[in-house]
Design an enzyme around this catalytic site. Sequence first.
Site, mmCIF file in Angstrom:
data_model
loop_
_atom_site.group_PDB
_atom_site.id
_atom_site.type_symbol
_atom_site.label_atom_id
_atom_site.label_comp_id
_atom_site.label_asym_id
_atom_site.label_seq_id
_atom_site.Cartn_x
_atom_site.Cartn_y
_atom_site.Cartn_z
ATOM 1 N N GLU A 98 91.676 -3.917 -49.442
ATOM 2 C CA GLU A 98 92.543 -5.052 -49.123
ATOM 3 C C GLU A 98 92.680 -6.014 -50.296
ATOM 4 O OE1 GLU A 98 91.589 -3.249 -45.291
ATOM 5 O OE2 GLU A 98 90.364 -3.813 -47.028
ATOM 6 N N HIS B 197 85.677 -7.368 -35.337
ATOM 7 C CA HIS B 197 87.086 -6.985 -35.239
ATOM 8 C C HIS B 197 87.814 -7.752 -34.145
ATOM 9 C CE1 HIS B 197 84.863 -3.564 -36.953
ATOM 10 N NE2 HIS B 197 85.947 -3.308 -37.643
#
Length: 412
Positions: A98, A167
């Site tokens: 990322e 998450h």
Amino acid sequence: MLGVARRRLGSGCVLGQLAQALRPAAAAAAPARNYSAAAKEITVREALNTALDEEMSADPSVFLMGEEVGEYQGAYKISKGLLDKYGPDRVLDTPITEAGFTGIGVGAAYHGLRPIVEFMTFNFSMQAIDHIINSAAKSNYMSAGQISVPIVFRGPNGAAAGVGAQHSQCYAAWYAHVPGLKVLTPYSAEDARGLLKAAIRDPDPVVFLENELLYGESFPVSDEVLDSSFCLPIGKAKIERQGKDVTITAFSKMVGYALQAADILAKEGISAEVINLRSIRPLDRAAINASVRKTNRLVTVEEGFPQHGIGAEICMSVVEDSFEYLDAPVERIAGADVPMPYAANLERMAVPQVSMTLSGLRSGFATEQYQWRQRPNSQTLPFLNLPFRCLLSREMCRIMLLSAHFRSNSTS
């Protein structure tokens, strides 16, 4: 990827800028509109996919990058069919890095391209938060307006189902805290389609927070929404349901819960007005305060943590601008102040549910002091119908201001 960017800068950038100039800009100053005449139903997934497709077709400088967006057609199939249509130069599969591909995207935006960076989940955007905040959000200000960063960071945000604490959290308050970013939170298919188009066309970096659990939900849309020129204004909330007794603010998935709670309250004779915020930064303070001045009560609903949250900002905005209109203390409903549990039963307890929203709405009316009252007239507005707690807070503020005034006079 850098080679692709160089080739595009050499050939397609001018065409992209021309196409951008010719088509309608994001209607930042346009009034908020409600589209009620539904022609058909589409899912949020379809709305996002068609918005990406149409914007990539209209502007050659727009491209998509992220993990599994190409060959796999998106982890949630948002980019389905785009690789076949636009090729690997404009739909770029990236490694699981990322920080790396977000930095490349920001650099491409510096040079006139319009990247759309997809995170498989916004929890993974923490790996790239330096590029999002320091490289994208601050560049226009630090360059005195010389560097524009037209980039969209998008992907699922908030709690999913059974994926644990790492998450499952809402990043709306995180990114809404940062000057230079715009933060959008769609609820319906209309929101997803209109706001994503606005985000792609916007000259500033936009954080676009979707909800994984909404991707498969269908919503009615009008012919106007399905038109390729359709675009929603950034910074404008939508009143999803008119009401006169209490204002409920919500965003993303929580809008659905707020609407369900409002339906139940209607059977009890309570008319709730539901505001779909749509945009977190900028926040439509005018719409919120106008509603509160009509209903005299406010309940905020959000999925994120309560401390320093979106609800806290909304409450403060109403206290600053519409305090004297309140007939009861503001109620704030948020997720539990704990990391998300893994167990399904505990997970349900950690995020707001319809029952929690109803509990918050009713809590202010449990005693005679907080029963429903008629709106005070303009002559009696400042104090007559405020509960004791509100009066006490107002009186304490007045005393503090007077004390500060006398202290300053005595020292001078």
